[in-house]
Enzyme design. Structure first.
Site, PDB file in Angstrom:
ATOM      1  N   LYS A 118      28.424 -29.625 -15.826  1.00 59.78           N
ATOM      2  CA  LYS A 118      27.121 -29.066 -16.201  1.00 59.78           C
ATOM      3  C   LYS A 118      26.413 -30.083 -17.067  1.00 59.78           C
ATOM      4  O   LYS A 118      27.051 -30.872 -17.761  1.00 59.78           O
ATOM      5  CB  LYS A 118      27.310 -27.771 -16.997  1.00 59.78           C
TER       6      LYS A 118
HETATM    7  P1  NAD Z   1      14.832 -20.084 -14.386  1.00 67.66           P
HETATM    8  O1  NAD Z   1      14.453 -20.988 -15.499  1.00 67.66           O
HETATM    9  O2  NAD Z   1      14.258 -20.269 -13.048  1.00 67.66           O
HETATM   10  O3  NAD Z   1      14.539 -18.548 -14.811  1.00 67.66           O
HETATM   11  C1  NAD Z   1      15.008 -17.984 -15.977  1.00 67.66           C
HETATM   12  C2  NAD Z   1      14.230 -16.699 -16.233  1.00 67.66           C
HETATM   13  O4  NAD Z   1      14.725 -16.088 -17.419  1.00 67.66           O
HETATM   14  C3  NAD Z   1      12.739 -16.910 -16.431  1.00 67.66           C
HETATM   15  O5  NAD Z   1      12.041 -15.840 -15.834  1.00 67.66           O
HETATM   16  C4  NAD Z   1      12.600 -16.860 -17.953  1.00 67.66           C
HETATM   17  O6  NAD Z   1      11.304 -16.503 -18.395  1.00 67.66           O
HETATM   18  C5  NAD Z   1      13.613 -15.788 -18.246  1.00 67.66           C
HETATM   19  N1  NAD Z   1      14.014 -15.722 -19.650  1.00 67.66           N
HETATM   20  C6  NAD Z   1      14.189 -16.734 -20.529  1.00 67.66           C
HETATM   21  N2  NAD Z   1      14.531 -16.217 -21.715  1.00 67.66           N
HETATM   22  C7  NAD Z   1      14.595 -14.885 -21.560  1.00 67.66           C
HETATM   23  C8  NAD Z   1      14.891 -13.797 -22.428  1.00 67.66           C
HETATM   24  N3  NAD Z   1      15.203 -14.005 -23.696  1.00 67.66           N
HETATM   25  N4  NAD Z   1      14.850 -12.554 -21.918  1.00 67.66           N
HETATM   26  C9  NAD Z   1      14.533 -12.343 -20.643  1.00 67.66           C
HETATM   27  N5  NAD Z   1      14.239 -13.306 -19.786  1.00 67.66           N
HETATM   28  C10 NAD Z   1      14.273 -14.563 -20.248  1.00 67.66           C
HETATM   29  O7  NAD Z   1      16.432 -20.121 -14.364  1.00 67.66           O
HETATM   30  P2  NAD Z   1      17.390 -19.689 -13.159  1.00 67.66           P
HETATM   31  O8  NAD Z   1      17.689 -20.895 -12.366  1.00 67.66           O
HETATM   32  O9  NAD Z   1      16.849 -18.469 -12.525  1.00 67.66           O
HETATM   33  O10 NAD Z   1      18.726 -19.366 -13.968  1.00 67.66           O
HETATM   34  C11 NAD Z   1      18.949 -18.094 -14.573  1.00 67.66           C
HETATM   35  C12 NAD Z   1      20.430 -17.921 -14.829  1.00 67.66           C
HETATM   36  O11 NAD Z   1      21.133 -18.014 -13.577  1.00 67.66           O
HETATM   37  C13 NAD Z   1      21.072 -18.966 -15.728  1.00 67.66           C
HETATM   38  O12 NAD Z   1      22.126 -18.351 -16.463  1.00 67.66           O
HETATM   39  C14 NAD Z   1      21.682 -19.959 -14.753  1.00 67.66           C
HETATM   40  O13 NAD Z   1      22.757 -20.690 -15.296  1.00 67.66           O
HETATM   41  C15 NAD Z   1      22.150 -19.000 -13.682  1.00 67.66           C
HETATM   42  N6  NAD Z   1      22.355 -19.628 -12.373  1.00 67.66           N
HETATM   43  C16 NAD Z   1      21.346 -20.268 -11.729  1.00 67.66           C
HETATM   44  C17 NAD Z   1      21.560 -20.815 -10.476  1.00 67.66           C
HETATM   45  C18 NAD Z   1      20.451 -21.461  -9.686  1.00 67.66           C
HETATM   46  O14 NAD Z   1      20.676 -21.749  -8.501  1.00 67.66           O
HETATM   47  N7  NAD Z   1      19.284 -21.677 -10.235  1.00 67.66           N
HETATM   48  C19 NAD Z   1      22.830 -20.728  -9.887  1.00 67.66           C
HETATM   49  C20 NAD Z   1      23.857 -20.055 -10.570  1.00 67.66           C
HETATM   50  C21 NAD Z   1      23.595 -19.509 -11.817  1.00 67.66           C
END
Ligand code: NAD
Length: 429
Positions: A118
């Protein structure tokens, strides 16, 4: 009052919860269940390589700011390191190390030949211009040039990054080595070797495991009441796909707050609304504004935390009303809250299973890139569906066999496969 675009986007994780300690606790629990040798456990408890770099960037104002970036490579016993790159103000070395370890178990659980890594930079991308973000990304990539590569370590998007940052990383790496190297990152734009289906992949994987969990209870997605925290890459895609499958998405939120509609939100219309309103959800016709804290405790069938770690804690777990919690984010439920949900009979679909759709399609992207044969979206979705359903069934089977919750079952599979590979390869030298 500040304009909505200037409001803070984040609520940092509770300070007293160390994400790496939490990740190690799950590992130790799995090791105990598997009766792993203490030497093996010691090896698996430490990241193999930790890289911390300074990332100086010239801002548009001319000021120079020095950011701190990390890349943690946990384990490459099964194949190249693989893991996302996070841009978020709360990024710490402990958090990145915990997420790298999770990636190791996730890849092993899904049966894909990768290790876990990561990366991240502590910054709020909303406070930087596109040009500044490009300079940050290119300098960070340059600093890691000897530590990444298609056979070494393959970054992907995570919170705060997207296909745009992956294109900059791919270009920087390629310019340094003198030829195009699409396999150095996944989650790239289609124009440079990205895979069809990657943008919705993590959300699709979440939808698949929720569908399978409901099917085991004789239910379907149609009419099921869903609440989603986070409306980004993962939460937004999950909302869209669940809505398309007939589920009622009652509430969604982002860092600026949430909205609720008792009869279910019109997600396609909401996507248009947020795009026109600088990501502000409040004011969407037919909805009422709610806080993130309220959202987590709404009455619903399925709760999907898809934003940050440590959102369901000892403090709010008693008020969680869902019967299924699908961990779309990494580590959204604390250890103590996990125990409390388990005691109440709430099914927790653990992160290393529930959000694995992204790394599965990243793997399919890498395979397509290495073979120079690119598939249509239907083929990608089919391959992904097969791997996700297989992993879901293996986890539920393991849970029954060992009489343990789904998280421990998933960990015993992931950790067990890595431990077996390590034992078979032997300890070098
Ligand atoms: P992203 O940045 O696209 O979206 C994150 C979202 O969370 C946004 O809508 C943001 O406004 C919101 N957010 C931030 N702080 C917040 C809070 N305090 N309360 C509520 N909402 C809040 O990120 P993502 O890629 O969607 O990732 C989200 C999660 O999923 C992370 O934990 C990431 O590690 C995990 N993840 C992502 C992927 C991927 O393919 N992108 C894969 C596996 C896991």
């Amino acid at each position: 009052m500040m304009s909505p675009s200037l409001l803070p986007l984040v609520t940092p994780s509770p300070a007293h919860i160390c994400p790496f300690d939490q990740a190690c606790s799950y590992l130790e629990e799995a090791a105990k269940e598997l009766q792993l040798d203490s030497g093996l456990l010691a090896i698996l408890s430490s990241p193999r390589k930790v890289v911390t770099v300074s990332v100086p960037v010239k801002l548009d104002s001319g000021e120079v700011r020095v950011l701190v970036g990390h890349r943690v490579q946990h384990c490459n016993i099964l194949g190249p390191y693989k893991g996302g790159t996070r841009y978020h103000p709360a990024v710490t070395l402990q958090e990145v190390s915990a997420l790298a370890m999770l990636m190791t178990w996730k890849c092993a659980l899904l049966g894909i030949p990768y290790g876990g890594a990561k990366g991240g930079i502590a910054l709020d991308p909303n406070q930087y211009s596109v040009g500044e973000l490009e300079r940050v990304t290119r300098r960070y990539t340059s600093e890691l040039i000897n530590d990444i590569g298609p056979a070494v370590d393959i970054p992907a998007p995570d919170m705060g990054t997207s296909s745009r940052e992956m294109a900059w990383m791919m270009d920087t790496y390629s310019m340094n080595v003198g030829h195009a190297v699409p396999g150095v990152v996944t989650g790239k734009p289609l124009s440079i070797g990205g895979s069809r289906g990657r943008d919705l992949a993590t959300g699709r994987g979440v939808m698949i495991v929720v569908r399978e969990a409901l099917a085991e209870r004789g239910l379907s997605l149609a009419g099921v009441r869903v609440v989603i925290q986070g409306f980004g890459n993962v939460g937004g895609a999950a909302a869209q796909l669940l809505h398309d499958a007939g589920a009622k998405v009652l509430a969604v939120s982002n860092g600026r707050g949430g909205i609720f509609c008792e009869t279910g939100l019109d997600i396609p219309a909401l996507n248009v609304y947020v795009a026109q309103n600088r990501q502000v959800l409040a004011g969407f016709p037919g909805s009422i504004a709610i806080s993130n804290a309220e959202l987590l405790t709404l009455p619903c069938d399925v709760l999907i935390p898809a934003a940050l770690e440590n959102q369901i804690t000892e403090e709010n777990v008693a008020r969680v009303q869902a019967t299924i919690v699908a961990e779309a984010a990494n580590g959204p439920v604390t250890l103590a809250a996990d125990r409390a949900l388990e005691a109440r009979g709430v099914t927790v679909l653990p992160d290393i299973l529930a959000n694995a759709g992204g790394v599965v399609v990243s793997y399919l992207e890498w395979v397509q890139g290495l073979s120079y044969v690119f598939w249509d979206e239907e083929r990608v979705n089919q391959e992904m569906e097969g791997l996700m359903v297989q992993a879901y069934r293996q986890v539920t089977h393991q849970a029954k066999l060992r009489q343990v919750p789904l998280r421990l079952a998933a960990y015993t599979l992931g950790v067990g496969r890595v431990a077996q590979a390590l034992a078979d390869r032997g300890l070098y030298p």
